[in-house]
Design an enzyme around this catalytic site. Structure first.
Site, mmCIF file in Angstrom:
data_model
loop_
_atom_site.group_PDB
_atom_site.id
_atom_site.type_symbol
_atom_site.label_atom_id
_atom_site.label_comp_id
_atom_site.label_asym_id
_atom_site.label_seq_id
_atom_site.Cartn_x
_atom_site.Cartn_y
_atom_site.Cartn_z
ATOM 1 N N LYS A 189 132.408 -45.743 16.041
ATOM 2 C CA LYS A 189 131.568 -46.395 15.035
ATOM 3 C C LYS A 189 130.155 -46.545 15.583
ATOM 4 C CE LYS A 189 130.251 -50.508 13.750
ATOM 5 N NZ LYS A 189 128.948 -50.210 13.150
ATOM 6 N N GLY A 241 127.285 -53.022 23.635
ATOM 7 C CA GLY A 241 126.525 -53.827 22.688
ATOM 8 C C GLY A 241 126.236 -55.195 23.268
ATOM 9 N N THR A 243 126.507 -59.222 24.282
ATOM 10 C CA THR A 243 127.531 -60.034 24.922
ATOM 11 C C THR A 243 128.323 -60.822 23.875
ATOM 12 O OG1 THR A 243 126.308 -60.084 26.987
ATOM 13 C CG2 THR A 243 127.878 -61.865 26.637
ATOM 14 N N GLY A 246 130.742 -58.543 22.280
ATOM 15 C CA GLY A 246 131.720 -58.198 23.324
ATOM 16 C C GLY A 246 132.812 -59.256 23.427
ATOM 17 N N GLU A 263 130.290 -52.892 27.959
ATOM 18 C CA GLU A 263 128.956 -52.725 28.558
ATOM 19 C C GLU A 263 128.016 -53.584 27.730
ATOM 20 O OE1 GLU A 263 128.164 -50.714 31.117
ATOM 21 O OE2 GLU A 263 129.979 -49.516 31.315
ATOM 22 N N CYS A 297 119.292 -52.075 27.702
ATOM 23 C CA CYS A 297 120.134 -53.157 28.232
ATOM 24 C C CYS A 297 119.727 -53.552 29.640
ATOM 25 C CB CYS A 297 121.587 -52.728 28.208
ATOM 26 S SG CYS A 297 121.847 -51.097 28.931
ATOM 27 N N GLU A 398 118.312 -62.741 26.792
ATOM 28 C CA GLU A 398 117.951 -61.345 26.548
ATOM 29 C C GLU A 398 117.115 -61.285 25.268
ATOM 30 O OE1 GLU A 398 120.919 -58.458 25.117
ATOM 31 O OE2 GLU A 398 120.194 -57.110 26.666
HETATM 32 P P1 NAP Z 1 125.648 -55.535 18.721
HETATM 33 O O1 NAP Z 1 125.043 -56.339 17.663
HETATM 34 O O2 NAP Z 1 126.601 -56.175 19.665
HETATM 35 O O3 NAP Z 1 126.373 -54.317 17.990
HETATM 36 C C1 NAP Z 1 127.032 -53.299 18.699
HETATM 37 C C2 NAP Z 1 128.070 -52.647 17.812
HETATM 38 O O4 NAP Z 1 129.108 -53.590 17.499
HETATM 39 C C3 NAP Z 1 127.522 -52.183 16.479
HETATM 40 O O5 NAP Z 1 128.117 -50.957 16.137
HETATM 41 C C4 NAP Z 1 127.953 -53.303 15.561
HETATM 42 O O6 NAP Z 1 128.034 -52.953 14.206
HETATM 43 C C5 NAP Z 1 129.321 -53.627 16.103
HETATM 44 N N1 NAP Z 1 129.834 -54.936 15.715
HETATM 45 C C6 NAP Z 1 129.186 -55.987 15.174
HETATM 46 N N2 NAP Z 1 130.035 -57.017 14.991
HETATM 47 C C7 NAP Z 1 131.244 -56.625 15.418
HETATM 48 C C8 NAP Z 1 132.523 -57.245 15.517
HETATM 49 N N3 NAP Z 1 132.727 -58.498 15.135
HETATM 50 N N4 NAP Z 1 133.541 -56.531 16.037
HETATM 51 C C9 NAP Z 1 133.363 -55.282 16.464
HETATM 52 N N5 NAP Z 1 132.178 -54.632 16.398
HETATM 53 C C10 NAP Z 1 131.129 -55.292 15.882
HETATM 54 O O7 NAP Z 1 124.554 -54.849 19.624
HETATM 55 P P2 NAP Z 1 123.247 -54.076 19.146
HETATM 56 O O8 NAP Z 1 122.315 -55.076 18.568
HETATM 57 O O9 NAP Z 1 123.616 -52.894 18.339
HETATM 58 O O10 NAP Z 1 122.700 -53.529 20.532
HETATM 59 C C11 NAP Z 1 121.935 -54.295 21.393
HETATM 60 C C12 NAP Z 1 122.781 -54.904 22.489
HETATM 61 O O11 NAP Z 1 123.508 -53.891 23.179
HETATM 62 C C13 NAP Z 1 121.970 -55.592 23.560
HETATM 63 O O12 NAP Z 1 122.570 -56.805 23.900
HETATM 64 C C14 NAP Z 1 122.020 -54.619 24.731
HETATM 65 O O13 NAP Z 1 121.823 -55.222 25.973
HETATM 66 C C15 NAP Z 1 123.370 -54.049 24.581
HETATM 67 N N6 NAP Z 1 123.469 -52.748 25.256
HETATM 68 C C16 NAP Z 1 124.170 -52.649 26.433
HETATM 69 C C17 NAP Z 1 124.252 -51.449 27.111
HETATM 70 C C18 NAP Z 1 125.023 -51.332 28.395
HETATM 71 O O14 NAP Z 1 125.329 -50.213 28.782
HETATM 72 N N7 NAP Z 1 125.353 -52.409 29.079
HETATM 73 C C19 NAP Z 1 123.611 -50.315 26.596
HETATM 74 C C20 NAP Z 1 122.905 -50.444 25.404
HETATM 75 C C21 NAP Z 1 122.845 -51.663 24.739
HETATM 76 P P3 NAP Z 1 126.689 -53.109 13.307
HETATM 77 O O15 NAP Z 1 125.732 -52.138 13.814
HETATM 78 O O16 NAP Z 1 127.123 -52.780 11.963
HETATM 79 O O17 NAP Z 1 126.262 -54.532 13.463
#
Ligand code: NAP
Ligand code: MG
Length: 495
Positions: A189, A241, A243, A246, A263, A297, A398
């Protein structure tokens, strides 16, 4: 330097409605619902996209299960390898289109997205190599009698990948690599803000000869991710995504004992000692946080500068930062584009306001950019605050935007304690010419990656991941595929 040529509008966008990819077919959501994806630089509508719900997730998981039980499972490692090498070639061949899709969807400058070509090809070839390296052990046991024991490595089954929006095509490739190498199958997804390049990648998988149903792409919102993470027939989740999400995924996966790797976010320190090569450290400290408009991230968002060089360093950093070109992602000279969305921009501006209220000193930036070329998008000036106290909001949370918090320090032990005073542990940078300081810091920083005299290096062969609230599991590296394998012990009584 040769002039970067901006490719034409990607052919994928000739289809204004984008369907999911399930079982080798592009299909609409069963509900018929769609959502919009827009260009954050202009606000323009790029496409409407199938909004997968729980019933579509179920269909995709069934298709992935069927593919797992089919010929894919019995394919020789070398055959999977051949398909993956073909996929690597196709991804490289079509990377201009993939990079353009990401530039339009995410707003990252084309000069940045096209740089992902080398990594995407290298990742797929690295994991293709891994396909023929899977091996169990023969174990000399101490059991009574003549009993042989050995282990078999088996693919774990159906994997769910849930991706963020900040580096879409690179993330798709990274998630697919270990799945294909081990003979697992995937339901992926992509983030709702950036679904396009994942769909094109799925088509390329089919073109490369990946059997139908092995790679499924379910586009949708958070509820589709939630349905995936609680689906009883998903064996493993690879989540990247925030925390907060996660944590939700860990709860959702608990009921069915899925394997999970997460991650997550970060608040990484970047530490400059007085003996550092400042000509290198100044631009690197800026780009450690401003690259991709701060949406990385492992961005080096907490800059610690040794007191004896603090003022000079910050002056040079501000001067460099003012030269960074922010603007149209389709201008080959642009270095930084907009942030992803209006809510994200408002959140970042909220952090900036909190820094001003709490008494940090604005050194440069601090505003939304306005005027021609900016008004329709979500552009924020690269922003630096000095005199940040360790307990201020911008020092702890963050931000995921182009905002740097700068601190001053005196000694190694002091800066180590302060650098580690965070709930996160994704990355850390150290700038020094002193070998002992470099090694002490590399050992002392509690994070999954430490970069000395460089920042944000990544390689398919080198593990990447977090400590503490930045998650667990390591992507890339020789051990990554272990997360996609079950280990079975086999005992054979020879007596
Ligand atoms: P996010 O809001 O956590 O979303 C990540 C994914 O999870 C999206 O596909 C999102 O769908 C989905 N999602 C949302 N709610 C969910 C739920 N309840 N259950 C399962 N999945 C769900 O993160 P983001 O805003 O896209 O990305 C930014 C974050 O990612 C930052 O915190 C960044 O640090 C982190 N990140 C970490 C790494 C690493 O390798 N450590 C790399 C890149 C990014 P939707 O898009 O539809 O909301
Ligand atoms: Mg978009």
């Amino acid at each position: 330097m040769t002039q970067l040529i901006i490719p034409p509008r990607p052919a994928l966008l000739d289809t204004p409605h984008q369907d999911m990819l399930i079982g080798g077919q592009r299909v609409p959501a069963l509900s018929g619902q769609r959502f919009e994806t827009r260009n954050p630089a202009t606000g323009d509508l790029l496409a409407t996209v199938a909004q997968g719900g729980a019933e579509d997730v179920d269909r995709a998981v069934k298709s992935a299960r069927a593919a797992f039980e089919g010929p894919w499972r019995r394919m020789k490692p070398v055959e999977r390898q051949r398909i993956m090498l073909r996929l690597a070639d196709l991804v490289e061949q079509d990377f201009e289109e993939l990079a353009m899709l990401d530039t339009l969807d995410l707003g990252a400058p084309y000069s940045r997205t096209i740089m992902g070509k080398t990594r995407a090809g290298a990742l797929l070839r690295y994991y293709a190599g891994q396909a023929t390296l899977i091996a169990g052990d023969t174990i000399d046991n101490s059991a009574m009698g003549d009993v042989l024991s050995h282990t078999l490595k088996e693919p774990i089954g159906v994997v769910a990948a849930i991706n963020p929006w900040n580096g879409p095509i690179g993330m798709s490739v990274w998630k697919a690599g270990p799945v294909l190498a081990t003979g697992c199958t995937l339901v992926m997804k992509p983030a709702e803000q950036t679904p396009l390049s994942a769909l094109r990648f799925g088509e390329l998988c089919l073109e490369a000869g990946v059997p139908d149903g092995v790679i499924n792409i379910v586009t949708g919102l958070g509820d589709a991710g939630a349905a995936l993470s609680s689906h009883p027939d998903v064996d493993k989740i690879a989540f990247t995504g925030s925390t907060g999400v996660g944590e939700k995924i860990l709860h959702a996966a608990a009921g069915t004992m899925k394997r999970v790797t997460v991650e997550l976010g970060g608040k990484s320190p970047n530490i400059v000692f007085a003996d550092a090569d400042l000509d290198k450290a100044v631009p690197a400290a800026a780009m450690a946080v401003f690259a991709n408009a701060g949406q990385i991230c492992s961005a080096g968002t907490r800059l610690f500068v040794q007191s004896t060089i603090h003022d000079e360093f910050m002056e040079r950093l501000a001067a460099f930062t003012k030269t960074i070109k922010v603007g149209d992602p389709l201008d080959p000279t642009t270095q930084i584009g907009p942030v992803i969305s209006l809510p994200q921009m408002d959140k970042i501006l909220g952090f900036i306001a909190s820094a001003n209220t709490q008494g940090a000193h604005p050194l440069t930036g601090g505003n939304r950019m306005s005027g021609a070329g900016y008004d329709a998008g979500y552009f924020i000036e690269p922003t630096i605050f000095t005199h940040v106290a360790d307990d201020m909001t911008i020092a702890r949370e963050e931000i995921f935007g182009p905002v740097l918090s700068a601190f001053t320090f005196e000694h190694v032990e002091e800066v180590l304690t302060r650098a580690n005073a965070t709930e996160f542990g994704l990355g850390g940078g150290v700038w020094t010419r002193d070998l002992a300081t470099a090694h002490r810091m590399a050992r002392g920083i509690r994070a999954g990656s430490v970069w000395v005299n460089c920042y944000q290096m990544l390689d398919p062969a080198v593990p990447f991941g977090g400590y503490r609230m930045s998650g667990f599991g390591r992507e890339s590296g020789a051990h990554h595929i272990e997360d996609y394998l079950e280990t079975k012990a086999v005992w054979i009584n020879l007596d």
